[in-house]
Scaffold this motif. Structure first.
Motif, PDB file in Angstrom:
ATOM      1  N   ILE A  98      -9.356  -4.050  -2.571  1.00 15.95           N
ATOM      2  CA  ILE A  98      -8.223  -4.949  -2.313  1.00 15.95           C
ATOM      3  C   ILE A  98      -7.891  -5.709  -3.602  1.00 15.95           C
ATOM      4  CG2 ILE A  98      -7.449  -6.982  -1.009  1.00 15.95           C
ATOM      5  CD1 ILE A  98      -9.324  -5.967   1.294  1.00 15.95           C
ATOM      6  N   GLU A  99      -8.933  -6.194  -4.283  1.00 18.43           N
ATOM      7  CA  GLU A  99      -8.727  -6.937  -5.540  1.00 18.43           C
ATOM      8  C   GLU A  99      -8.087  -6.056  -6.613  1.00 18.43           C
ATOM      9  OE1 GLU A  99     -12.412 -10.027  -4.663  1.00 18.43           O
ATOM     10  OE2 GLU A  99     -12.708  -8.372  -6.068  1.00 18.43           O
ATOM     11  N   ASP A 107       1.510  -2.365   5.541  1.00 26.31           N
ATOM     12  CA  ASP A 107       1.884  -3.224   6.673  1.00 26.31           C
ATOM     13  C   ASP A 107       0.779  -3.316   7.718  1.00 26.31           C
ATOM     14  OD1 ASP A 107       4.610  -3.826   5.862  1.00 26.31           O
ATOM     15  OD2 ASP A 107       4.998  -1.694   6.195  1.00 26.31           O
ATOM     16  N   GLY A 134      -5.867  -3.923  -5.990  1.00 26.85           N
ATOM     17  CA  GLY A 134      -4.472  -3.693  -5.612  1.00 26.85           C
ATOM     18  C   GLY A 134      -4.247  -2.520  -4.669  1.00 26.85           C
ATOM     19  N   LEU A 143      -3.923  -2.393  -1.588  1.00 27.42           N
ATOM     20  CA  LEU A 143      -2.991  -2.653  -0.481  1.00 27.42           C
ATOM     21  C   LEU A 143      -1.571  -2.936  -0.972  1.00 27.42           C
ATOM     22  CD1 LEU A 143      -5.242  -4.864   1.873  1.00 27.42           C
ATOM     23  CD2 LEU A 143      -4.698  -2.440   2.109  1.00 27.42           C
ATOM     24  N   GLU A 144      -1.384  -2.871  -2.319  1.00 27.18           N
ATOM     25  CA  GLU A 144      -0.060  -3.170  -2.891  1.00 27.18           C
ATOM     26  C   GLU A 144       0.632  -1.899  -3.367  1.00 27.18           C
ATOM     27  OE1 GLU A 144       1.064  -6.209  -2.563  1.00 27.18           O
ATOM     28  OE2 GLU A 144      -0.848  -6.866  -1.766  1.00 27.18           O
ATOM     29  N   SER A 145       1.899  -2.041  -3.689  1.00 26.73           N
ATOM     30  CA  SER A 145       2.803  -1.024  -4.260  1.00 26.73           C
ATOM     31  C   SER A 145       2.534   0.414  -3.802  1.00 26.73           C
ATOM     32  CB  SER A 145       2.847  -1.125  -5.785  1.00 26.73           C
ATOM     33  OG  SER A 145       1.565  -1.178  -6.350  1.00 26.73           O
ATOM     34  N   PRO A 146       3.051   0.806  -2.668  1.00 26.32           N
ATOM     35  CA  PRO A 146       3.754  -0.047  -1.721  1.00 26.32           C
ATOM     36  C   PRO A 146       2.776  -0.880  -0.887  1.00 26.32           C
ATOM     37  CG  PRO A 146       3.629   2.185  -0.849  1.00 26.32           C
ATOM     38  CD  PRO A 146       2.996   2.221  -2.207  1.00 26.32           C
ATOM     39  N   ARG A 147       3.273  -2.043  -0.471  1.00 28.13           N
ATOM     40  CA  ARG A 147       2.441  -2.962   0.307  1.00 28.13           C
ATOM     41  C   ARG A 147       2.168  -2.395   1.702  1.00 28.13           C
ATOM     42  NH1 ARG A 147       0.089  -7.318   0.568  1.00 28.13           N
ATOM     43  NH2 ARG A 147       0.003  -8.615   2.416  1.00 28.13           N
ATOM     44  N   LYS A 195      -0.762   5.542   3.217  1.00 27.46           N
ATOM     45  CA  LYS A 195      -1.707   5.407   2.102  1.00 27.46           C
ATOM     46  C   LYS A 195      -3.099   5.674   2.640  1.00 27.46           C
ATOM     47  CE  LYS A 195      -1.192   2.117  -1.152  1.00 27.46           C
ATOM     48  NZ  LYS A 195      -0.847   0.788  -1.742  1.00 27.46           N
TER      49      LYS A 195
END
Ligand code: NI
Length: 404
Positions: free
Chosen positions: A159-160, A170, A162, A164-168, A142
């Motif tokens: 970050i708020e 690592d 999202g 860092l999410e979907s996909p999360r 990403k």
């Protein structure tokens, strides 16, 4: 003598390196196009459009408009595996460029004086290469194109939103072109690497009057002078001498005439430190010192203290990986500077608080070409040869981290 791993790695990697180095002309073109159209934090609309256009062209999925102007590109490899995040900041500074180059800023009073134009070009080069070589890594990469690093900060809102999410994600990596290091060197450090950045504004209310009749006044300038001196004892007397910290008053305003005692004084400054155990300490200590002096002098005060960015702290495991990649990229142990640390701040810190990661410095100064001006200088420029090295670092990190 070089460790024996170098010849092996170089041989194995020769064709990849060749392919990466062949991107250099494009990297320079992109960097210069972005350099000509610098945009301030959260206004990077044109830069974001430039990025999205390239990603679309290369068939890379992305999400735009994240934290206003942020863009997140998602590049899956050809098999499942871990998710590595790569961060590039996009914003410029309110500086009038003094360089006389044909790619100089066309936006008056705005300039890419920190190298973020190069960061975008490196991230684009990485995205392009990975999209063409999806069989070279497992999992997903990403790439986070982030707004407003120079303030007020785009990492936290991303970050708020999202990012860092979907996909999360690592682990996260990121780099800063660095004119404090010569081209061909890389600065990598485990643990704290850039300082926590806090700022404050303080107003002192005294009682003004005639310059020749001080006993009928409360001289806010004299109060401010005592405060400024006393604040310098916080670092020298209250902070562990083995822990680095800075308290700087960068701005002081008071008074209107030489024979008038100033009614009020205003000062602003910044605080820097590495050790997270000092979080809250400086805010409390400043308040105590300022409050105590004002009380003793009959003045009152207001203190507006804000923690801007935490310290950039590199995770030991991810940093070990980045260091080994750096060693193979620069091909000489002397080219990797181990204790590169600065009291400068960076909102990459928020990403590294959320997930383990490593931020590193990419040497970009070249004395022979007079490319040595410091960051944020109106004549700042860097050796663009560093761009391809940056792409090589990112791609090699992906191929090292994203294995099934
Ligand atoms: Ni910067």
């Amino acid at each position: 003598m070089l460790p024996t791993v170098f010849p092996t790695l170089t041989a194995q990697y020769a064709s990849v390196r060749l392919a990466l180095r062949s991107l250099q002309p494009q990297l320079m073109t992109w960097r210069r196009q972005i350099h000509q159209r610098p945009e301030l934090g959260f206004q990077e609309a044109q830069t974001a459009r430039f990025i999205c256009k390239k990603l679309t062209q290369w068939g890379i999925e992305y999400q735009s408009g994240m934290a206003k102007t942020g863009v997140v590109a998602v590049i899956p490899g050809d098999r499942p595996g871990p998710v590595l995040g790569i961060r590039a900041d996009m914003d410029a500074l309110p500086i009038h460029e003094l360089n006389e180059v044909d790619y100089r800023s066309q936006h008056d009073g705005v300039m890419h004086a920190c190298g973020h134009d190069g960061h975008v070009a490196i991230a684009l080069g990485t995205a392009y290469y990975l999209s063409q070589h999806r069989d070279s890594f497992a999992g997903t990469v990403k790439i986070l194109f982030q707004p407003a690093e120079e303030g007020p900060g785009g990492a936290k809102p991303m970050i708020e939103a999202g990012a860092l999410e979907s996909p999360r994600v690592d682990a996260m990596i990121g780099l800063h072109l660095w004119n404090n290091l010569p081209l061909g060197t890389i600065g990598v450090r485990t643990g704290p690497m850039m300082a926590a950045t806090e700022l404050f504004h303080c107003s002192i209310q005294g009682q003004g009057g005639h310059g020749a009749i001080p006993h009928q006044t409360v001289d806010s300038i004299v109060v401010a002078a005592q405060i400024i001196n006393a604040l310098q004892t916080i670092v020298s007397r209250n902070v562990d001498p083995l822990a680095a910290a800075v308290v700087t008053i960068g701005k002081l305003t008071a008074g209107t005439a030489l024979n008038v005692i100033a009614d009020s004084a205003h000062m602003s400054g910044t605080v820097r430190y590495f050790d997270p155990s000092y979080r809250d300490f400086f805010a409390q200590r400043l308040d105590r010192v300022i409050g105590g002096i004002c009380l003793s002098q009959g003045a009152t005060y207001t203190l507006d203290y804000r923690a801007l960015y935490p310290a950039v702290v590199n995770d030991p495991d991810v940093t070990d990986m980045v260091r080994s990649v750096a060693l193979s990229v620069v091909e000489t142990p002397a080219g990797v500077t181990p204790d590169c640390q600065t009291m400068g701040g960076e909102d990459m810190a928020f990403f590294l608080e959320a997930v383990p990661g490593c931020y590193f410095f990419l040497g970009s100064a070249n004395r022979d070409r007079n490319l040595t001006y410091p960051h944020h200088h109106p004549r700042f420029d860097f050796d663009e040869t560093a761009l391809a090295i940056g792409v090589e670092m990112f791609v090699r990190c992906v191929e090292t981290f994203c294995v099934r």
